[in-house]
Design an enzyme around this catalytic site. Structure first.
Site, PDB file in Angstrom:
ATOM      1  N   GLU A  37       5.168  44.766  22.834  1.00  0.00           N
ATOM      2  CA  GLU A  37       4.640  44.847  24.194  1.00  0.00           C
ATOM      3  C   GLU A  37       3.286  44.156  24.242  1.00  0.00           C
ATOM      4  O   GLU A  37       2.255  44.771  23.925  1.00  0.00           O
ATOM      5  CB  GLU A  37       4.468  46.314  24.614  1.00  0.00           C
TER       6      GLU A  37
ATOM      7  N   ASN B 119      10.251  54.066  30.002  1.00  0.00           N
ATOM      8  CA  ASN B 119       9.059  54.852  29.689  1.00  0.00           C
ATOM      9  C   ASN B 119       8.424  55.249  31.012  1.00  0.00           C
ATOM     10  O   ASN B 119       7.812  54.425  31.687  1.00  0.00           O
ATOM     11  CB  ASN B 119       8.105  53.990  28.850  1.00  0.00           C
TER      12      ASN B 119
ATOM     13  N   GLY C   3       2.363  46.167  33.105  1.00  0.00           N
ATOM     14  CA  GLY C   3       1.940  46.594  34.441  1.00  0.00           C
ATOM     15  C   GLY C   3       1.203  45.528  35.224  1.00  0.00           C
ATOM     16  O   GLY C   3       0.591  45.801  36.254  1.00  0.00           O
TER      17      GLY C   3
ATOM     18  N   GLU D 172      -1.232  52.035  25.382  1.00  0.00           N
ATOM     19  CA  GLU D 172      -2.108  52.918  26.159  1.00  0.00           C
ATOM     20  C   GLU D 172      -2.689  54.013  25.268  1.00  0.00           C
ATOM     21  O   GLU D 172      -3.838  54.413  25.419  1.00  0.00           O
ATOM     22  CB  GLU D 172      -1.325  53.494  27.349  1.00  0.00           C
TER      23      GLU D 172
ATOM     24  N   LYS E  98       6.024  57.160  31.566  1.00  0.00           N
ATOM     25  CA  LYS E  98       4.575  57.395  31.444  1.00  0.00           C
ATOM     26  C   LYS E  98       4.200  58.702  32.166  1.00  0.00           C
ATOM     27  O   LYS E  98       4.983  59.643  32.155  1.00  0.00           O
ATOM     28  CB  LYS E  98       3.806  56.179  31.957  1.00  0.00           C
TER      29      LYS E  98
ATOM     30  N   HIS F   3       2.099  53.541  21.552  1.00  0.00           N
ATOM     31  CA  HIS F   3       2.044  52.712  22.762  1.00  0.00           C
ATOM     32  C   HIS F   3       0.619  52.182  22.944  1.00  0.00           C
ATOM     33  O   HIS F   3      -0.345  52.872  22.607  1.00  0.00           O
ATOM     34  CB  HIS F   3       2.478  53.541  23.975  1.00  0.00           C
TER      35      HIS F   3
ATOM     36  N   SER G  24       6.394  44.258  32.080  1.00  0.00           N
ATOM     37  CA  SER G  24       6.860  43.728  33.367  1.00  0.00           C
ATOM     38  C   SER G  24       8.322  43.266  33.344  1.00  0.00           C
ATOM     39  O   SER G  24       8.671  42.248  33.940  1.00  0.00           O
ATOM     40  CB  SER G  24       5.935  42.596  33.854  1.00  0.00           C
TER      41      SER G  24
END
Ligand code: 13P
Length: 254
Positions: A170, A12, A176, A100, A14, A98, A216
């Site tokens: 996730e 991904n 991250g 985010e 992003k 996702h 990660s």
């Protein structure tokens, strides 16, 4: 690695990479990974690079994914992209829900389920993301959150559609941050998600659904994570932005 389900490892990207940078990366991956037959390999560039990457991966073992799509099919929805437009570019997968987007665009489970239905209607395979935040985990709500998201984001899908959906677990606290879930933590939640899938779509379907881990993932931890019985691949962020690290994640799991 001998697994019950075929591993699927997706990058991904992003909101990173220009068109030229995307082409460079995917051409490098093509060279590095041309011999890999054991794993489904997917890259999810930003929308602006889909067309270029699509052309670059013709006749390769790399498949194309998008990072989002509209729940609508066409019409006056400024700024949106429909499933059919993605199919037009030979996109096969689409990441939906996702964390985010759940956080910044306030996407709800109900919206994600509508998108998943629209994706299937266009023969795109959704990668539906679920995962708890750190405060939810610390408050002992991890299972409740993951169950609500899983059920809500798959609402209305047939058992057949669920079988052709990929789930990505996730944990938000691992995205991250450099903090990976331990393989035991990942396995616990993956097995729990599979149990829920069994309740929704039946045991036979649940056994076939691939559940990726994301958060990660790096070359150094990929093998151990993917060695867990219910971890069927990875959704990789940061480490998918470089040819070496993404290729090594895949090679380390074979
Ligand atoms: P990182 O691999 O950068 O933690 O990101 C994970 C992720 O969000 C993939 O969708």
């Amino acid at each position: 690695m001998d697994k019950e389900r075929r591993l699927i490892i997706a990058g991904n990207w992003k909101m990173n990479k220009t068109v030229a940078e995307s082409a460079d990366l995917v051409n490098g991956l093509k060279r590095e990974l041309s011999g890999v037959k054991e794993v489904d390999i997917v890259v999810c560039p930003p929308f602006t690079a889909l067309s270029e990457v699509s052309k670059a991966i013709i006749d390769s073992n790399i498949r194309l994914g998008a990072q989002n799509m509209s729940e609508q099919n066409y019409g006056a929805f400024t700024g949106e992209i429909a499933a059919g437009m993605l199919r037009d570019l030979a996109v096969r997968y689409v990441i939906l829900g996702h964390s985010e987007r759940r956080q910044y665009q306030k996407e709800s489970d109900a919206l994600i389920a509508k998108k998943a239905l629209a994706a299937h209607a266009a023969s795109l395979k959704p990668i539906v993301c679920v995962g708890e935040t750190l405060s939810e985990r610390e408050a002992g709500q991890m299972k409740a959150v993951v169950e609500t998201q899983t059920r809500g984001s798959l609402a209305g899908l047939t058992a057949q559609q669920i079988e052709e959906t990929v789930i990505a677990y996730e944990p938000v606290w691992a995205i991250g941050t450099g903090k990976t879930a331990t393989s035991a933590q990942a396995q616990e939640v993956h097995a729990f998600i599979r149990q829920i899938l069994g309740q929704i779509a039946g045991e036979a379907v649940a056994r076939k659904v691939r559940i990726q881990y994301g958060g990660s993932v790096k070359p150094a931890n990929a093998r151990e994570l993917m060695g867990q019985p219910d971890v069927d691949g990875a959704l990789v962020g940061g480490a998918s932005l470089e040819e070496r690290s993404f290729a090594d994640i895949i090679k380390n799991t074979i």
